[in-house]
Motif scaffolding. Structure first.
Motif, PDB file in Angstrom:
ATOM      1  N   GLY A   1     -15.227   4.058  -6.565  1.00 45.32           N
ATOM      2  CA  GLY A   1     -13.912   3.963  -6.924  1.00 45.32           C
ATOM      3  C   GLY A   1     -13.387   5.030  -7.681  1.00 45.32           C
ATOM      4  O   GLY A   1     -11.951   4.862  -7.701  1.00 45.32           O
ATOM      5  N   ASN A   2     -13.949   6.263  -7.913  1.00 44.06           N
ATOM      6  CA  ASN A   2     -13.180   7.239  -8.370  1.00 44.06           C
ATOM      7  C   ASN A   2     -12.473   8.174  -7.249  1.00 44.06           C
ATOM      8  O   ASN A   2     -11.632   8.835  -7.917  1.00 44.06           O
TER       9      ASN A   2
ATOM     10  N   SER B   1     -20.805   2.899 -11.251  1.00 48.60           N
ATOM     11  CA  SER B   1     -19.519   2.502 -10.753  1.00 48.60           C
ATOM     12  C   SER B   1     -18.745   4.060 -10.822  1.00 48.60           C
ATOM     13  O   SER B   1     -19.182   4.986 -11.541  1.00 48.60           O
TER      14      SER B   1
ATOM     15  N   GLY C   1     -13.952   4.331   1.952  1.00 50.40           N
ATOM     16  CA  GLY C   1     -14.450   3.872   0.408  1.00 50.40           C
ATOM     17  C   GLY C   1     -16.125   4.093   0.696  1.00 50.40           C
ATOM     18  O   GLY C   1     -16.638   4.851  -0.357  1.00 50.40           O
TER      19      GLY C   1
ATOM     20  N   ALA D   1     -15.813   4.437 -11.332  1.00 53.55           N
ATOM     21  CA  ALA D   1     -14.986   4.569 -12.362  1.00 53.55           C
ATOM     22  C   ALA D   1     -15.747   5.292 -13.693  1.00 53.55           C
ATOM     23  O   ALA D   1     -15.068   6.110 -14.360  1.00 53.55           O
TER      24      ALA D   1
ATOM     25  N   THR E   1     -18.241  -4.704  -1.246  1.00 49.95           N
ATOM     26  CA  THR E   1     -18.219  -3.626  -2.332  1.00 49.95           C
ATOM     27  C   THR E   1     -19.835  -3.059  -2.458  1.00 49.95           C
ATOM     28  O   THR E   1     -20.538  -3.622  -2.099  1.00 49.95           O
TER      29      THR E   1
ATOM     30  N   ARG F   1     -10.593   3.279  -3.058  1.00 51.22           N
ATOM     31  CA  ARG F   1     -10.922   1.583  -3.149  1.00 51.22           C
ATOM     32  C   ARG F   1     -10.114   0.943  -1.931  1.00 51.22           C
ATOM     33  O   ARG F   1      -9.032   1.015  -1.963  1.00 51.22           O
TER      34      ARG F   1
END
Ligand code: UDP
Length: 237
Positions: free
Chosen positions: A53-54, A12, A75, A14, A139, A57
């Motif tokens: 996501g970093n 991910s 994204g 994140a 996603t 989003r």
């Protein structure tokens, strides 16, 4: 087809986010993940899906007057940016890489076809799949499930950054949440457990792809989850 087991790793955005607000990537973490991938590439055919996501989003960032579809394309472009970082760091470690994208970006990436994937694995290349599904409103979890089917993966290693696996409730909000080491797709639906998007789960169930949810930021955890030497949740039929 080679006889190596096939593993798709989901990273991910994140988990590679920099702590420093002036930077996008935590390169130390990316390097640690890549060196584990190098080690595993001798034994497995490896696919990687990196989220975005970093950087961005779509659902969250479209609140600022952007069209949702455009926000989602940004994204998807973020996942391409992240995949380039993985590509270059893997290559700097001597790992051969094929960079695919569901969202065409000209000569920079290859189209995702089973022929291209087989060719890459036969050359011992790691397959990086960027661009998610290539469609807005999804996603990278769903992208991950589709790529797992494309590459005939035996399993998905679903990396999380804050938890060691699946719990009965959000362990960050509920101290009574209990860890689940082993569960079925049916149970995940029934108990509404938070693992990945429903569309992604259904695809994995229909295609018999087991999911291992683990903390990708744990020490050497990609290697350890494959050796079953760390905490993880195994989801199966
Ligand atoms: N995205 C999309 N379609 C896809 C995959 C991703 O539109 O098939 C967009 C969406 O806006 C999403 C963003 O790309 O919020 C980043 O992906 P994701 O949130 O899955 O990244 P992660 O949470 O895994 O870092």
């Amino acid at each position: 087809m080679t006889s190596k087991k096939r593993v798709l790793i989901k990273v991910s955005g994140a988990s590679i986010k920099a702590k420093n607000p002036n930077s996008i990537f935590n390169f130390d973490i990316v390097k640690k993940l890549c060196s584990q991938i190098k080690q595993l590439n001798a034994k497995y055919n490896i696919g990687i899906v990196v989220g975005g996501g970093n950087i961005w989003r779509g659902k969250m960032d479209s609140e600022h007057c952007l069209k949702r579809a455009d926000a989602d394309y940004i994204g998807m472009l973020s996942t391409i940016a992240n995949s380039f970082v993985f590509k270059d760091i893997l290559e700097s470690l001597g790992v051969k890489v094929s960079l695919f994208s569901a969202l065409p970006v000209g000569f920079l990436t290859k189209p995702i076809t089973s022929e291209n994937i087989e060719k890459s694995f036969s050359k011992n290349q790691v397959c990086l799949f960027a661009g998610g599904t290539g469609h807005p409103y999804f996603t990278t979890d769903t992208g991950c499930a589709i790529r797992a089917i494309d590459m005939q993966a035996d399993m998905i290693l679903m990396g999380k950054d804050l938890v060691d696996g699946v719990f009965t409730a959000d362990p960050l909000k509920n101290k009574n949440a209990k860890f689940i080491a082993n569960t079925t797709f049916f149970d995940v639906y029934k108990r509404k457990l938070q693992v990945m998007d429903l569309s992604a789960l259904t695809l994995c169930e229909e295609n018999n792809i087991d999911i291992y949810v683990f903390n990708i930021l744990g020490n050497n955890s990609i290697v350890k989850v494959l050796q079953k030497k760390c905490k993880f949740t195994h989801i199966h039929k």
